[in-house]
Motif scaffolding. Structure first.
Motif, PDB file in Angstrom:
ATOM      1  N   ALA A   1       1.588  10.643   0.462  1.00 38.09           N
ATOM      2  CA  ALA A   1       0.659   9.543   0.725  1.00 38.09           C
ATOM      3  C   ALA A   1       0.191   9.554   2.175  1.00 38.09           C
ATOM      4  O   ALA A   1      -0.969   9.258   2.457  1.00 38.09           O
ATOM      5  CB  ALA A   1       1.304   8.209   0.377  1.00 38.09           C
ATOM      6  N   ILE A   2       1.082   9.913   3.084  1.00 41.15           N
ATOM      7  CA  ILE A   2       0.702  10.010   4.494  1.00 41.15           C
ATOM      8  C   ILE A   2      -0.330  11.114   4.681  1.00 41.15           C
ATOM      9  O   ILE A   2      -1.342  10.921   5.366  1.00 41.15           O
ATOM     10  CB  ILE A   2       1.941  10.230   5.382  1.00 41.15           C
ATOM     11  CG1 ILE A   2       2.789   8.958   5.412  1.00 41.15           C
ATOM     12  CG2 ILE A   2       1.544  10.669   6.794  1.00 41.15           C
ATOM     13  CD1 ILE A   2       4.145   9.128   6.059  1.00 41.15           C
ATOM     14  N   VAL A   3      -0.101  12.265   4.055  1.00 40.54           N
ATOM     15  CA  VAL A   3      -1.062  13.371   4.137  1.00 40.54           C
ATOM     16  C   VAL A   3      -2.413  12.935   3.587  1.00 40.54           C
ATOM     17  O   VAL A   3      -3.465  13.154   4.207  1.00 40.54           O
ATOM     18  CB  VAL A   3      -0.525  14.614   3.382  1.00 40.54           C
ATOM     19  CG1 VAL A   3      -1.599  15.675   3.239  1.00 40.54           C
ATOM     20  CG2 VAL A   3       0.698  15.186   4.076  1.00 40.54           C
ATOM     21  N   VAL A   4      -2.406  12.290   2.418  1.00 31.77           N
ATOM     22  CA  VAL A   4      -3.642  11.847   1.790  1.00 31.77           C
ATOM     23  C   VAL A   4      -4.332  10.779   2.637  1.00 31.77           C
ATOM     24  O   VAL A   4      -5.555  10.806   2.798  1.00 31.77           O
ATOM     25  CB  VAL A   4      -3.367  11.334   0.353  1.00 31.77           C
ATOM     26  CG1 VAL A   4      -4.570  10.638  -0.226  1.00 31.77           C
ATOM     27  CG2 VAL A   4      -2.940  12.482  -0.538  1.00 31.77           C
TER      28      VAL A   4
ATOM     29  N   ALA B   1       4.462   3.766  -2.629  1.00 28.63           N
ATOM     30  CA  ALA B   1       4.239   4.918  -1.745  1.00 28.63           C
ATOM     31  C   ALA B   1       2.962   4.742  -0.932  1.00 28.63           C
ATOM     32  O   ALA B   1       2.935   5.038   0.268  1.00 28.63           O
ATOM     33  CB  ALA B   1       4.174   6.211  -2.558  1.00 28.63           C
ATOM     34  N   GLY B   2       1.902   4.252  -1.565  1.00 29.18           N
ATOM     35  CA  GLY B   2       0.644   4.042  -0.858  1.00 29.18           C
ATOM     36  C   GLY B   2       0.755   2.968   0.211  1.00 29.18           C
ATOM     37  O   GLY B   2       0.219   3.109   1.308  1.00 29.18           O
ATOM     38  N   TYR B   3       1.456   1.889  -0.104  1.00 29.57           N
ATOM     39  CA  TYR B   3       1.639   0.802   0.861  1.00 29.57           C
ATOM     40  C   TYR B   3       2.427   1.292   2.077  1.00 29.57           C
ATOM     41  O   TYR B   3       1.999   1.107   3.219  1.00 29.57           O
ATOM     42  CB  TYR B   3       2.356  -0.375   0.207  1.00 29.57           C
ATOM     43  CG  TYR B   3       2.646  -1.498   1.162  1.00 29.57           C
ATOM     44  CD1 TYR B   3       1.660  -2.397   1.520  1.00 29.57           C
ATOM     45  CD2 TYR B   3       3.912  -1.648   1.721  1.00 29.57           C
ATOM     46  CE1 TYR B   3       1.917  -3.425   2.410  1.00 29.57           C
ATOM     47  CE2 TYR B   3       4.181  -2.674   2.600  1.00 29.57           C
ATOM     48  CZ  TYR B   3       3.173  -3.561   2.948  1.00 29.57           C
ATOM     49  OH  TYR B   3       3.441  -4.570   3.833  1.00 29.57           O
ATOM     50  N   ILE B   4       3.556   1.930   1.820  1.00 31.14           N
ATOM     51  CA  ILE B   4       4.384   2.420   2.934  1.00 31.14           C
ATOM     52  C   ILE B   4       3.635   3.477   3.732  1.00 31.14           C
ATOM     53  O   ILE B   4       3.627   3.452   4.967  1.00 31.14           O
ATOM     54  CB  ILE B   4       5.733   2.960   2.415  1.00 31.14           C
ATOM     55  CG1 ILE B   4       6.567   1.804   1.838  1.00 31.14           C
ATOM     56  CG2 ILE B   4       6.504   3.661   3.537  1.00 31.14           C
ATOM     57  CD1 ILE B   4       7.810   2.248   1.100  1.00 31.14           C
TER      58      ILE B   4
ATOM     59  N   GLN C   1      -5.375  -0.022   3.051  1.00 30.03           N
ATOM     60  CA  GLN C   1      -6.731   0.146   2.561  1.00 30.03           C
ATOM     61  C   GLN C   1      -7.077  -0.873   1.487  1.00 30.03           C
ATOM     62  O   GLN C   1      -8.117  -0.781   0.875  1.00 30.03           O
ATOM     63  CB  GLN C   1      -6.893   1.562   1.983  1.00 30.03           C
ATOM     64  CG  GLN C   1      -6.551   2.686   2.914  1.00 30.03           C
ATOM     65  CD  GLN C   1      -7.461   2.734   4.119  1.00 30.03           C
ATOM     66  OE1 GLN C   1      -8.616   2.351   4.060  1.00 30.03           O
ATOM     67  NE2 GLN C   1      -6.931   3.190   5.238  1.00 30.03           N
ATOM     68  N   GLY C   2      -6.194  -1.792   1.196  1.00 32.86           N
ATOM     69  CA  GLY C   2      -6.380  -2.716   0.090  1.00 32.86           C
ATOM     70  C   GLY C   2      -5.509  -2.276  -1.081  1.00 32.86           C
ATOM     71  O   GLY C   2      -5.134  -1.105  -1.181  1.00 32.86           O
ATOM     72  N   MET C   3      -5.186  -3.203  -1.968  1.00 33.36           N
ATOM     73  CA  MET C   3      -4.234  -2.901  -3.034  1.00 33.36           C
ATOM     74  C   MET C   3      -4.693  -1.755  -3.939  1.00 33.36           C
ATOM     75  O   MET C   3      -3.941  -0.825  -4.191  1.00 33.36           O
ATOM     76  CB  MET C   3      -3.954  -4.144  -3.883  1.00 33.36           C
ATOM     77  CG  MET C   3      -2.916  -3.860  -4.973  1.00 33.36           C
ATOM     78  SD  MET C   3      -2.702  -5.173  -6.144  1.00 33.36           S
ATOM     79  CE  MET C   3      -1.814  -6.346  -5.165  1.00 33.36           C
ATOM     80  N   VAL C   4      -5.936  -1.806  -4.395  1.00 31.27           N
ATOM     81  CA  VAL C   4      -6.408  -0.780  -5.327  1.00 31.27           C
ATOM     82  C   VAL C   4      -6.435   0.590  -4.655  1.00 31.27           C
ATOM     83  O   VAL C   4      -5.972   1.582  -5.222  1.00 31.27           O
ATOM     84  CB  VAL C   4      -7.796  -1.152  -5.892  1.00 31.27           C
ATOM     85  CG1 VAL C   4      -8.366  -0.027  -6.735  1.00 31.27           C
ATOM     86  CG2 VAL C   4      -7.711  -2.431  -6.699  1.00 31.27           C
ATOM     87  N   MET C   5      -6.966   0.660  -3.445  1.00 34.86           N
ATOM     88  CA  MET C   5      -7.038   1.946  -2.749  1.00 34.86           C
ATOM     89  C   MET C   5      -5.646   2.444  -2.397  1.00 34.86           C
ATOM     90  O   MET C   5      -5.384   3.645  -2.479  1.00 34.86           O
ATOM     91  CB  MET C   5      -7.899   1.834  -1.490  1.00 34.86           C
ATOM     92  CG  MET C   5      -8.168   3.178  -0.852  1.00 34.86           C
ATOM     93  SD  MET C   5      -8.938   4.380  -1.966  1.00 34.86           S
ATOM     94  CE  MET C   5     -10.610   3.846  -1.908  1.00 34.86           C
TER      95      MET C   5
ATOM     96  N   ILE D   1      -0.749   7.213  -5.669  1.00 27.16           N
ATOM     97  CA  ILE D   1      -0.565   8.098  -6.828  1.00 27.16           C
ATOM     98  C   ILE D   1      -1.013   9.509  -6.476  1.00 27.16           C
ATOM     99  O   ILE D   1      -0.318  10.487  -6.770  1.00 27.16           O
ATOM    100  CB  ILE D   1      -1.316   7.560  -8.055  1.00 27.16           C
ATOM    101  CG1 ILE D   1      -0.667   6.264  -8.529  1.00 27.16           C
ATOM    102  CG2 ILE D   1      -1.340   8.587  -9.178  1.00 27.16           C
ATOM    103  CD1 ILE D   1      -1.445   5.533  -9.603  1.00 27.16           C
ATOM    104  N   LEU D   2      -2.162   9.622  -5.816  1.00 31.02           N
ATOM    105  CA  LEU D   2      -2.621  10.937  -5.371  1.00 31.02           C
ATOM    106  C   LEU D   2      -1.626  11.545  -4.386  1.00 31.02           C
ATOM    107  O   LEU D   2      -1.338  12.745  -4.441  1.00 31.02           O
ATOM    108  CB  LEU D   2      -4.002  10.813  -4.732  1.00 31.02           C
ATOM    109  CG  LEU D   2      -4.673  12.108  -4.307  1.00 31.02           C
ATOM    110  CD1 LEU D   2      -4.855  13.038  -5.500  1.00 31.02           C
ATOM    111  CD2 LEU D   2      -6.007  11.819  -3.660  1.00 31.02           C
TER     112      LEU D   2
END
Length: 85
Positions: free
Chosen positions: A69-72, A13-16, A26-30, A36-37
């Motif tokens: 994830a887009i909102v965040v 979700a963060g990647y997409i 933002q990098g893998m960890v971020m 997740i957030l």
């Protein structure tokens, strides 16, 4: 879902979401953290709107998590002062 599932789900979700917002990520960890957030935020928004939340590892939950994830990502970029969208 287990913690490993949440990490994988957050990464996806963060990647997409990051690719839709700023094309570079933002990098893998971020991306994992923001994903997740984003899943939590997206689940809360969807539940508040009466659509249900993140219920497991399925397409509907992934769409909700990507939306969150887009909102965040947008909020994160606004708070960090990044002007590139």
């Amino acid at each position: 879902m287990g913690i490993i599932s949440w990490i994988v789900f957050g990464l996806i979700a963060g990647y997409i979401g990051s690719k839709l917002v700023n094309k570079t990520g933002q990098g893998m960890v971020m991306n994992i953290v923001l994903g997740i957030l984003g899943a939590v935020v997206g689940g809360w928004i969807a539940t508040t709107l009466g659509m249900g939340g993140v219920t497991g590892f399925n397409i509907g939950s992934l769409i909700i998590a990507i939306g969150g994830a887009i909102v965040v990502q947008v909020i994160y970029r606004a708070l960090t002062g990044s002007s590139q969208l």
